[in-house]
Design a protein around this motif. Structure first.
Motif, PDB file in Angstrom:
ATOM      1  N   TYR A 103      38.276  31.212  38.448  1.00  0.00           N
ATOM      2  CA  TYR A 103      37.663  32.323  39.174  1.00  0.00           C
ATOM      3  C   TYR A 103      38.138  33.642  38.584  1.00  0.00           C
ATOM      4  N   THR A 104      37.166  34.501  38.370  1.00  0.00           N
ATOM      5  CA  THR A 104      37.420  35.742  37.642  1.00  0.00           C
ATOM      6  C   THR A 104      36.940  36.943  38.443  1.00  0.00           C
ATOM      7  N   PRO A 105      37.843  37.859  38.830  1.00  0.00           N
ATOM      8  CA  PRO A 105      37.388  39.112  39.454  1.00  0.00           C
ATOM      9  C   PRO A 105      37.049  40.148  38.382  1.00  0.00           C
ATOM     10  N   LYS A 116      36.509  51.108  31.554  1.00  0.00           N
ATOM     11  CA  LYS A 116      37.936  51.192  31.237  1.00  0.00           C
ATOM     12  C   LYS A 116      38.673  49.878  31.492  1.00  0.00           C
ATOM     13  N   ALA A 117      38.030  48.980  32.230  1.00  0.00           N
ATOM     14  CA  ALA A 117      38.738  47.768  32.663  1.00  0.00           C
ATOM     15  C   ALA A 117      38.937  46.765  31.527  1.00  0.00           C
ATOM     16  N   HIS A 118      37.985  46.714  30.590  1.00  0.00           N
ATOM     17  CA  HIS A 118      38.074  45.780  29.458  1.00  0.00           C
ATOM     18  C   HIS A 118      38.294  44.349  29.930  1.00  0.00           C
ATOM     19  N   GLY A 119      37.456  43.926  30.884  1.00  0.00           N
ATOM     20  CA  GLY A 119      37.541  42.540  31.340  1.00  0.00           C
ATOM     21  C   GLY A 119      38.336  42.388  32.614  1.00  0.00           C
ATOM     22  N   ALA A 120      38.594  41.135  32.964  1.00  0.00           N
ATOM     23  CA  ALA A 120      39.174  40.827  34.273  1.00  0.00           C
ATOM     24  C   ALA A 120      40.679  41.042  34.336  1.00  0.00           C
ATOM     25  N   SER A 121      41.364  40.997  33.213  1.00  0.00           N
ATOM     26  CA  SER A 121      42.826  41.046  33.252  1.00  0.00           C
ATOM     27  C   SER A 121      43.336  42.352  33.857  1.00  0.00           C
ATOM     28  N   ARG A 249      37.301  53.513  54.221  1.00  0.00           N
ATOM     29  CA  ARG A 249      37.070  53.060  52.838  1.00  0.00           C
ATOM     30  C   ARG A 249      36.240  51.784  52.863  1.00  0.00           C
ATOM     31  N   ILE A 250      35.196  51.747  52.041  1.00  0.00           N
ATOM     32  CA  ILE A 250      34.252  50.628  51.991  1.00  0.00           C
ATOM     33  C   ILE A 250      34.264  50.024  50.588  1.00  0.00           C
ATOM     34  N   HIS A 251      34.358  48.713  50.525  1.00  0.00           N
ATOM     35  CA  HIS A 251      34.315  47.991  49.250  1.00  0.00           C
ATOM     36  C   HIS A 251      33.252  46.903  49.345  1.00  0.00           C
ATOM     37  N   THR A 252      32.729  46.470  48.220  1.00  0.00           N
ATOM     38  CA  THR A 252      31.773  45.369  48.229  1.00  0.00           C
ATOM     39  C   THR A 252      32.251  44.271  47.281  1.00  0.00           C
ATOM     40  N   VAL A 253      31.889  43.033  47.630  1.00  0.00           N
ATOM     41  CA  VAL A 253      32.176  41.878  46.769  1.00  0.00           C
ATOM     42  C   VAL A 253      30.931  41.005  46.732  1.00  0.00           C
ATOM     43  N   SER A 254      30.488  40.694  45.536  1.00  0.00           N
ATOM     44  CA  SER A 254      29.380  39.769  45.347  1.00  0.00           C
ATOM     45  C   SER A 254      29.904  38.558  44.584  1.00  0.00           C
ATOM     46  N   LYS A 286      32.814  27.363  38.546  1.00  0.00           N
ATOM     47  CA  LYS A 286      33.342  28.640  38.062  1.00  0.00           C
ATOM     48  C   LYS A 286      32.841  29.745  38.984  1.00  0.00           C
ATOM     49  N   LEU A 287      33.735  30.613  39.403  1.00  0.00           N
ATOM     50  CA  LEU A 287      33.394  31.726  40.289  1.00  0.00           C
ATOM     51  C   LEU A 287      33.634  33.051  39.571  1.00  0.00           C
ATOM     52  N   VAL A 288      32.644  33.920  39.642  1.00  0.00           N
ATOM     53  CA  VAL A 288      32.807  35.304  39.199  1.00  0.00           C
ATOM     54  C   VAL A 288      32.651  36.188  40.436  1.00  0.00           C
ATOM     55  N   ALA A 289      33.694  36.945  40.753  1.00  0.00           N
ATOM     56  CA  ALA A 289      33.678  37.845  41.917  1.00  0.00           C
ATOM     57  C   ALA A 289      33.531  39.276  41.416  1.00  0.00           C
ATOM     58  N   VAL A 290      32.405  39.890  41.745  1.00  0.00           N
ATOM     59  CA  VAL A 290      32.106  41.242  41.259  1.00  0.00           C
ATOM     60  C   VAL A 290      32.465  42.243  42.359  1.00  0.00           C
ATOM     61  N   HIS A 291      33.425  43.102  42.068  1.00  0.00           N
ATOM     62  CA  HIS A 291      33.958  44.043  43.058  1.00  0.00           C
ATOM     63  C   HIS A 291      33.474  45.465  42.776  1.00  0.00           C
ATOM     64  N   TYR A 292      33.118  46.161  43.840  1.00  0.00           N
ATOM     65  CA  TYR A 292      32.891  47.610  43.755  1.00  0.00           C
ATOM     66  C   TYR A 292      33.830  48.255  44.770  1.00  0.00           C
ATOM     67  N   TYR A 293      34.893  48.869  44.265  1.00  0.00           N
ATOM     68  CA  TYR A 293      35.892  49.486  45.132  1.00  0.00           C
ATOM     69  C   TYR A 293      35.504  50.924  45.468  1.00  0.00           C
ATOM     70  N   ASN A 294      35.866  51.340  46.689  1.00  0.00           N
ATOM     71  CA  ASN A 294      35.603  52.709  47.151  1.00  0.00           C
ATOM     72  C   ASN A 294      34.127  53.078  47.040  1.00  0.00           C
TER      73      ASN A 294
END
Length: 363
Positions: A103-105, A116-121, A249-254, A286-294
């Motif tokens: 599983y990868t955020p 700027k994130a350059h991937g999940a790490s 503060r509102i965040h989303t996860v798909s 395999k799980l991909v968790a897509v986050h949108y913070y703030n």
């Protein structure tokens, strides 16, 4: 047969989204298996499921006991630290047992930090600081594994949406741990009732003895991950008003799953037990968790509720589920009724053909 499946699926076109032609309630397609592989898989899955059930039970008992014992720590800060440690350790085990080996955020591709994130790490390094206690996390999901992942990440309060009748507004229900199990495994569509225990979002946040993030599956149901349904307008209105008043503060996860022979998405099994056991028979998802913070910064820039809701949906829509659907959870209820009727007719036709076959041989 493939043709039989296509004819069966063709009956559900009235539940397709009028804008895109997508049906978000049909079970996703899986890889086909030849007869030899299917038999071997079935025979091997029986001891595998039994083994996994035993391991889950052995782990779940101390998991629940530790959640009771944590309150002996008295101070809120220490209770919350213990809670996060318990959920983190046990839910990692639960995910691996259930086949969620990878599983990868990741950041949402519209998020300011995406480039700027350059991937999940990098997301893993800073992710723990981004969702605080008292924040709201809006989710789009389709599996009981969503709840396990979110518990591991946030140890949140889960809320369900009770559907208002006629012109009544939808209401939020805070879920206890037994309700979390039934809502995560099955398909639940609670209705607003006169004696129901409902709270506005502000009270849910303020009444917590130990402050936690609040998770809301804003579509009000589970889908097959192809798009985002129209969310509950009255619940979103509560969120917008609270965000403007209290700097919420509102965040989303798909959440998106990749699979081969059995789908983690449950859109047709109301109780969810059969689907749960089917998932236990699998080795790997395999799980991909897509986050949108703030996301509140993006949402509150809009002036009307309609545009704010479009902003919420844009945060939930990703490269994996890029479609903006106009269907609602009410359509899923009608779909399930029709699905079960068609399944019943299919079983009845099969019985009739078997009876004819037997009687013809007896003659």
């Amino acid at each position: 047969s493939t043709w039989g499946l296509l004819i069966f699926m063709e009956k559900f076109t009235e539940f397709d989204d009028p804008k895109t032609g997508i049906n978000p309630f049909l079970p996703p397609k899986t890889k086909s298996m030849n007869i030899v592989f299917a038999i071997l898989k079935f025979l091997f899955s029986i001891p595998l499921v039994l083994f996994k059930l035993i391991v889950l039970l052995v782990l779940y008992i101390p998991f629940r006991l530790l959640h009771l014992v944590k309150y002996l720590l008295i101070w809120n800060f220490f209770i919350r630290v213990a809670e996060r440690a318990i959920d983190k350790v046990f839910c990692i085990f639960f995910q691996h047992i259930m086949g969620n080996m990878n599983y990868t955020p990741v950041y949402h591709h519209f998020h300011p930090l995406y480039s700027k994130a350059h991937g999940a790490s990098n997301l893993r390094i800073i992710e723990g600081d981004l969702v605080n206690d008292g924040d709201v996390v809006l989710c789009s999901g389709g599996s009981f594994l969503d709840y396990v992942y979110l518990t591991e990440k946030y140890s949140p309060v889960f809320c369900a949406i009770a559907q208002g009748k006629d012109k009544e507004e939808d209401q939020l229900m805070e879920l206890g741990w037994l309700q979390v199990i039934s809502h995560s495994i099955g398909l639940k569509f609670p209705q607003v009732e006169p004696k129901g225990k409902y709270k506005p979002l502000e009270r849910i946040i303020n009444d917590q003895y130990v402050k936690r993030p609040v998770v809301i599956f804003i579509e009000g149901t589970k889908t097959n991950g192809l798009g985002v349904l129209e969310p509950s307008g009255s619940i979103l209105k509560q969120i917008y008003e609270l965000a403007e008043k209290k700097d919420l503060r509102i965040h989303t996860v798909s959440l998106k799953y990749e699979f081969s022979y059995y789908s983690p998405y449950n859109t047709v099994d109301t109780l969810g037990i059969k689907h749960f056991l089917g998932c236990l028979s699998q080795f790997y998802h395999k799980l991909v968790a897509v986050h949108y913070y703030n996301a509140e910064k993006l949402i509150l820039e809009e002036k009307t509720q309609e545009k704010k809701t479009k902003a919420v949906k844009s945060c939930l829509m990703t490269i994996y589920n890029p479609f903006d659907l106009s269907l609602t959870s009410h359509k899923h209820i009608k779909f399930l009724k029709f699905w079960n009727e068609q399944k019943g007719k299919k079983v009845e036709r099969k019985k009739q053909s078997q009876n004819l076959f037997i009687s013809s041989h007896q003659e």
